[in-house]
Design a protein around this motif. Structure first.
Motif, PDB file in Angstrom:
ATOM      1  N   PRO A   1       0.814  -1.228   0.000  1.00  0.00           N
ATOM      2  CA  PRO A   1       0.000   0.000   0.000  1.00  0.00           C
ATOM      3  C   PRO A   1       0.842   1.269   0.000  1.00  0.00           C
ATOM      4  O   PRO A   1       0.552   2.219  -0.740  1.00  0.00           O
ATOM      5  N   GLU A   2       1.879   1.291   0.844  1.00  0.00           N
ATOM      6  CA  GLU A   2       2.746   2.471   0.904  1.00  0.00           C
ATOM      7  C   GLU A   2       3.493   2.665  -0.414  1.00  0.00           C
ATOM      8  O   GLU A   2       3.680   3.801  -0.884  1.00  0.00           O
ATOM      9  N   LEU A   3       3.908   1.560  -1.018  1.00  0.00           N
ATOM     10  CA  LEU A   3       4.621   1.640  -2.294  1.00  0.00           C
ATOM     11  C   LEU A   3       3.725   2.221  -3.381  1.00  0.00           C
ATOM     12  O   LEU A   3       4.126   3.137  -4.111  1.00  0.00           O
ATOM     13  N   ARG A   4       2.503   1.700  -3.490  1.00  0.00           N
ATOM     14  CA  ARG A   4       1.604   2.170  -4.553  1.00  0.00           C
ATOM     15  C   ARG A   4       1.239   3.643  -4.349  1.00  0.00           C
ATOM     16  O   ARG A   4       1.171   4.409  -5.311  1.00  0.00           O
ATOM     17  N   ARG A   5       1.026   4.041  -3.095  1.00  0.00           N
ATOM     18  CA  ARG A   5       0.698   5.444  -2.841  1.00  0.00           C
ATOM     19  C   ARG A   5       1.857   6.345  -3.243  1.00  0.00           C
ATOM     20  O   ARG A   5       1.664   7.386  -3.897  1.00  0.00           O
ATOM     21  N   ALA A   6       3.076   5.980  -2.854  1.00  0.00           N
ATOM     22  CA  ALA A   6       4.235   6.808  -3.171  1.00  0.00           C
ATOM     23  C   ALA A   6       4.450   6.906  -4.677  1.00  0.00           C
ATOM     24  O   ALA A   6       4.754   7.983  -5.213  1.00  0.00           O
ATOM     25  N   LEU A   7       4.306   5.792  -5.383  1.00  0.00           N
ATOM     26  CA  LEU A   7       4.464   5.806  -6.843  1.00  0.00           C
ATOM     27  C   LEU A   7       3.386   6.674  -7.492  1.00  0.00           C
ATOM     28  O   LEU A   7       3.654   7.381  -8.478  1.00  0.00           O
ATOM     29  N   ALA A   8       2.200   6.642  -6.932  1.00  0.00           N
ATOM     30  CA  ALA A   8       1.119   7.450  -7.505  1.00  0.00           C
ATOM     31  C   ALA A   8       1.393   8.935  -7.311  1.00  0.00           C
ATOM     32  O   ALA A   8       1.168   9.749  -8.221  1.00  0.00           O
ATOM     33  N   VAL A   9       1.873   9.326  -6.127  1.00  0.00           N
ATOM     34  CA  VAL A   9       2.195  10.730  -5.873  1.00  0.00           C
ATOM     35  C   VAL A   9       3.241  11.228  -6.858  1.00  0.00           C
ATOM     36  O   VAL A   9       3.136  12.337  -7.398  1.00  0.00           O
ATOM     37  N   ALA A  10       4.246  10.406  -7.113  1.00  0.00           N
ATOM     38  CA  ALA A  10       5.334  10.795  -8.011  1.00  0.00           C
ATOM     39  C   ALA A  10       5.007  10.542  -9.477  1.00  0.00           C
ATOM     40  O   ALA A  10       5.866  10.738 -10.340  1.00  0.00           O
ATOM     41  N   GLN A  11       3.765  10.105  -9.739  1.00  0.00           N
ATOM     42  CA  GLN A  11       3.340   9.787 -11.115  1.00  0.00           C
ATOM     43  C   GLN A  11       4.312   8.792 -11.758  1.00  0.00           C
ATOM     44  O   GLN A  11       4.669   8.895 -12.936  1.00  0.00           O
TER      45      GLN A  11
ATOM     46  N   LEU B   1      17.269   3.568 -16.293  1.00  0.00           N
ATOM     47  CA  LEU B   1      16.088   4.423 -16.359  1.00  0.00           C
ATOM     48  C   LEU B   1      16.477   5.806 -16.869  1.00  0.00           C
ATOM     49  O   LEU B   1      17.643   6.205 -16.824  1.00  0.00           O
ATOM     50  N   SER B   2      15.485   6.545 -17.325  1.00  0.00           N
ATOM     51  CA  SER B   2      15.738   7.913 -17.763  1.00  0.00           C
ATOM     52  C   SER B   2      15.923   8.814 -16.552  1.00  0.00           C
ATOM     53  O   SER B   2      15.590   8.450 -15.414  1.00  0.00           O
ATOM     54  N   GLY B   3      16.420  10.030 -16.796  1.00  0.00           N
ATOM     55  CA  GLY B   3      16.620  10.963 -15.695  1.00  0.00           C
ATOM     56  C   GLY B   3      15.321  11.311 -15.008  1.00  0.00           C
ATOM     57  O   GLY B   3      15.248  11.389 -13.771  1.00  0.00           O
ATOM     58  N   GLY B   4      14.259  11.509 -15.792  1.00  0.00           N
ATOM     59  CA  GLY B   4      12.966  11.822 -15.195  1.00  0.00           C
ATOM     60  C   GLY B   4      12.404  10.676 -14.395  1.00  0.00           C
ATOM     61  O   GLY B   4      11.791  10.878 -13.333  1.00  0.00           O
ATOM     62  N   GLN B   5      12.600   9.443 -14.870  1.00  0.00           N
ATOM     63  CA  GLN B   5      12.123   8.284 -14.119  1.00  0.00           C
ATOM     64  C   GLN B   5      12.869   8.142 -12.801  1.00  0.00           C
ATOM     65  O   GLN B   5      12.270   7.855 -11.756  1.00  0.00           O
ATOM     66  N   ARG B   6      14.180   8.346 -12.832  1.00  0.00           N
ATOM     67  CA  ARG B   6      14.959   8.267 -11.590  1.00  0.00           C
ATOM     68  C   ARG B   6      14.507   9.348 -10.613  1.00  0.00           C
ATOM     69  O   ARG B   6      14.393   9.100  -9.407  1.00  0.00           O
ATOM     70  N   GLN B   7      14.245  10.529 -11.125  1.00  0.00           N
ATOM     71  CA  GLN B   7      13.841  11.619 -10.244  1.00  0.00           C
ATOM     72  C   GLN B   7      12.475  11.344  -9.616  1.00  0.00           C
ATOM     73  O   GLN B   7      12.241  11.629  -8.438  1.00  0.00           O
ATOM     74  N   ARG B   8      11.557  10.759 -10.380  1.00  0.00           N
ATOM     75  CA  ARG B   8      10.246  10.438  -9.821  1.00  0.00           C
ATOM     76  C   ARG B   8      10.342   9.348  -8.758  1.00  0.00           C
ATOM     77  O   ARG B   8       9.632   9.383  -7.748  1.00  0.00           O
ATOM     78  N   LEU B   9      11.225   8.371  -8.975  1.00  0.00           N
ATOM     79  CA  LEU B   9      11.398   7.340  -7.941  1.00  0.00           C
ATOM     80  C   LEU B   9      12.020   7.935  -6.685  1.00  0.00           C
ATOM     81  O   LEU B   9      11.672   7.536  -5.559  1.00  0.00           O
ATOM     82  N   ALA B  10      12.931   8.888  -6.849  1.00  0.00           N
ATOM     83  CA  ALA B  10      13.516   9.544  -5.681  1.00  0.00           C
ATOM     84  C   ALA B  10      12.455  10.342  -4.930  1.00  0.00           C
ATOM     85  O   ALA B  10      12.435  10.369  -3.688  1.00  0.00           O
ATOM     86  N   LEU B  11      11.557  10.986  -5.660  1.00  0.00           N
ATOM     87  CA  LEU B  11      10.462  11.713  -5.017  1.00  0.00           C
ATOM     88  C   LEU B  11       9.527  10.740  -4.301  1.00  0.00           C
ATOM     89  O   LEU B  11       9.074  10.998  -3.174  1.00  0.00           O
TER      90      LEU B  11
ATOM     91  N   HIS C   1       4.253  18.192 -19.049  1.00  0.00           N
ATOM     92  CA  HIS C   1       3.008  17.470 -18.804  1.00  0.00           C
ATOM     93  C   HIS C   1       3.122  16.595 -17.556  1.00  0.00           C
ATOM     94  O   HIS C   1       2.223  16.583 -16.701  1.00  0.00           O
ATOM     95  N   THR C   2       4.245  15.853 -17.441  1.00  0.00           N
ATOM     96  CA  THR C   2       4.448  15.025 -16.245  1.00  0.00           C
ATOM     97  C   THR C   2       4.595  15.901 -15.021  1.00  0.00           C
ATOM     98  O   THR C   2       4.081  15.578 -13.938  1.00  0.00           O
ATOM     99  N   GLU C   3       5.293  17.027 -15.171  1.00  0.00           N
ATOM    100  CA  GLU C   3       5.474  17.950 -14.051  1.00  0.00           C
ATOM    101  C   GLU C   3       4.129  18.419 -13.514  1.00  0.00           C
ATOM    102  O   GLU C   3       3.912  18.467 -12.290  1.00  0.00           O
ATOM    103  N   ALA C   4       3.208  18.736 -14.408  1.00  0.00           N
ATOM    104  CA  ALA C   4       1.892  19.208 -13.970  1.00  0.00           C
ATOM    105  C   ALA C   4       1.162  18.133 -13.188  1.00  0.00           C
ATOM    106  O   ALA C   4       0.520  18.411 -12.150  1.00  0.00           O
ATOM    107  N   ARG C   5       1.247  16.879 -13.647  1.00  0.00           N
ATOM    108  CA  ARG C   5       0.566  15.795 -12.942  1.00  0.00           C
ATOM    109  C   ARG C   5       1.209  15.541 -11.575  1.00  0.00           C
ATOM    110  O   ARG C   5       0.514  15.301 -10.583  1.00  0.00           O
ATOM    111  N   VAL C   6       2.557  15.577 -11.527  1.00  0.00           N
ATOM    112  CA  VAL C   6       3.252  15.365 -10.257  1.00  0.00           C
ATOM    113  C   VAL C   6       2.907  16.481  -9.282  1.00  0.00           C
ATOM    114  O   VAL C   6       2.655  16.241  -8.089  1.00  0.00           O
TER     115      VAL C   6
END
Length: 608
Positions: free
Chosen positions: A464-474, A497-507, A530-535
């Motif tokens: 549950p915590e994993l899915r919530r965190a991934l959702a927040v970071a899109q 991974l791409s730079g944006g993907q790594r950054q979202r996982l860090a978030l 577009h991803t920034e707006a969703r995040v």
């Protein structure tokens, strides 16, 4: 060329190898019984070789002189039994030391790794990673080899030589004194060799660390090397360091060859003189043939214990240097905790008061004395539940300020309060359980996506915590498309991974544990609009539940905040809402216009 560690290097010429090696005793103490038993077994095995000449003397003066075949066969049987017993005892010694020494090496490596985790960031900033890697690998291998072989055989060979010379003098004093003549020259030669070899051994091991650094940097930076076509320059740097190390190793080889030649030549010269003198005395009837055979056999049995001294001293010096290098890290001062025992209650009572910076000044430990501080008397308050954006030009100290909150660096002056509690008086583990961070340059480990994200949550965190965190970071969309989903291994540094993907996982890692305080260092810089707006939309929900400090470079990130602080010249120049600062601060308006990325120059060579 990799930078040398700035940690103090002790001079090998000014240190005692024995005193240095004695520092290994706490690691050896738990296995001392087996090591002492192994040494005693080796002494007995080595001394058995000195019994062989006595059997030969008995055979020559007895059965051979009396032409007794039965006695000769009996003597041969004695010799065979002595040889088998010696081999079995040396095998037993090896078995006795193998397991305990492997455990000693494992314990030392584990403690080194633990110490590296506890050392402050300033230490890691000063030391090249290759130097640390070589201490945990090559140096500890040299220590284990010393404990397994030279340590034992310096004792074994010393006892063997002493017993052997007693037997020689007992058999014939005059011939024994002839063989004692090389002792003084050998002691002088070994002393000179030891001091010179120590210097070269230290140089070689430092160069191994430099070479390790170059290899590591080239592998981790392979994309840059290939992208800029720098493989030839990297190869040239590698060849230069290899040539330097090769020269040092050849110097070691020349020293070892010289000492080995002298240690071999002087005893052989003495044995030759004893042979001539003994032959003359046998011819004159002053000495029996059996005694001469036994004497020469004993002298030849002592050749290896004597000739191996140079080799054993060389290995001991390398082990002393490795031990010295190991303790350079182990002696480094850990992150100070002035709070006492873990779990101490907040001195400020724990009432919600947000984050306060009171007169915070910071200067890097390696900065020149006349350099201005990176932060100079910062006063700032983030209210409970508020999100504050930190804005400033490149090099203004934003990243440094955020690193002070989880105590990655210690403030030089002033203090930082979390809900009224001075973080300098808090236990680090507790502080870092309250504060979560996401850096501009995300670091991922060679583990699964889920393991990387849940590093930011408690031990009991799960799906549950994993899915919530991934959702927040899109990040849930691209993670679900990976071959094994959240169980996919991301590889070293997450470079698959791409730079944006790594950054979202860090978030996602930063928000996974629902932290009380959140520090984000430009967490959306690598995302498309577009991803920034969703995040940002998902992140707003998280920020409502926490107190946050967000380093921002773009107006879109600033809009996440309730208020904005402008950092300029190491001080807080202005605080207000985005619209207020646009009207009241020309510097802020300039930074938000997109032309301010070069601002704040003159502080340091790049923001830290």
């Amino acid at each position: 060329m990799p930078e040398k560690p700035l940690a103090p290097e002790s001079s090998p010429s000014g240190r005692s190898a024995v005193r240095t090696l004695l520092r290994l005793w706490p690691y050896v103490r738990p296995v001392r019984a087996r090591l002492f038993t192994a040494a005693a077994v080796a002494v007995v095995a080595s001394c058995l070789s000195l019994v062989i000449p006595l059997v030969l003397k008995w055979m020559v003066d007895g059965p051979v002189a009396d032409r007794d075949p039965g006695g000769v066969w009996l003597g041969a049987l004695y010799l065979l039994l002595l040889g088998v017993a010696e081999a079995l005892l040396f095998g037993l010694r090896r078995w006795l030391v193998a397991r305990p020494l492997a455990s000693v090496e494992a314990r030392m490596r584990g403690e080194l790794f633990g110490r590296l985790q506890r050392l402050p960031i300033a230490f890691h900033d000063r030391w090249a990673s290759g130097q640390l890697l070589s201490r945990g690998t090559t140096d500890l291998m040299l220590v284990r080899m010393f404990l397994a072989f030279p340590l034992t055989f310096l004792v074994v060979n010393g006892v063997t030589i002493l017993v052997g010379y007693v037997l020689l003098l007992a058999q014939d004093r005059a011939l024994g004194l002839v063989l004692l003549t090389p002792v003084v020259p050998l002691v002088v030669v070994c002393s000179l060799f030891e001091s010179r070899y120590a210097l070269v051994a230290r140089r070689a091991q430092d160069q191994v660390g430099d070479l390790t650094t170059v290899v590591e940097e080239s592998v981790l930076g392979i994309r840059i090397v290939k992208g800029f076509g720098r493989h030839r320059s990297q190869a040239e740097a590698f060849r230069a360091l290899t040539a330097l190390l090769r020269g040092t190793e050849l110097t070691k080889a020349r020293l070892l060859a010289a000492i080995w030649a002298l240690i071999t030549f002087l005893p052989e010269l003495a044995i030759g003189a004893a042979l001539v003198l003994g032959t003359v005395r046998v011819a004159d009837g002053e000495l029996s043939a059996g005694t001469l055979v036994a004497f020469l056999s004993t002298a030849l049995a002592l050749r290896w214990p004597v000739e191996s001294l140079g080799f054993l001293i060389a290995m001991s010096q390398e082990a002393a240097t490795a031990t010295e290098r190991y303790f350079e890290v182990m002696d480094a001062e850990e992150e100070a905790d002035r709070s006492g025992s873990p779990g101490r209650e907040p001195v400020g009572g724990g009432a919600a008061d947000g984050v306060r910076f009171e007169g915070v000044t910071f200067r890097y430990p390696d900065a020149p004395p006349d350099a201005p501080p990176v932060l100079d008397g910062v006063d700032l308050r983030i209210r409970p539940g508020e999100t504050l954006a930190l804005v400033g030009g490149t090099g203004s100290g934003k990243t440094t300020l955020t690193a002070l909150v989880p105590r990655l660096h210690e403030v030089t002056a002033g203090r930082i309060l979390l809900d009224g509690e001075d973080i300098a008086l808090m236990d680090r583990a507790r502080l870092r359980s309250l504060v979560a961070v996401a850096f501009e340059e995300p670091t991922l480990f060679s583990a699964s996506v889920g393991e990387n994200v849940l590093m930011g949550a408690g031990d009991g965190a799960g799906e549950p915590e994993l899915r919530r965190a991934l959702a927040v970071a899109q990040a849930d969309g691209f993670v679900d498309r990976l071959p094994d989903g959240a169980r996919t291994q991301v590889g070293e540094q997450g470079l698959s991974l791409s730079g944006g993907q790594r950054q979202r996982l860090a978030l996602a890692r930063a928000v996974a544990g629902r932290p009380r305080f959140l520090v984000l260092d430009d967490p959306l810089s690598a995302l498309d609009v577009h991803t920034e707006a969703r995040v940002e939309a998902a992140l707003r929900e998280v920020l409502r539940e926490t107190t946050a400090l967000v380093v921002a470079h773009r107006p879109s990130t600033v809009m996440l905040a309730d208020r904005v602080a402008l950092l300029s010249g190491g001080r807080i120049a202005a605080v207000g809402t985005h619209q207020e600062l646009l009207r009241s601060s020309a510097e802020y308006a300039w930074l938000m216009s997109g032309d301010g990325k070069a601002g704040g120059a003159g502080r340091r060579d790049g923001e830290r």
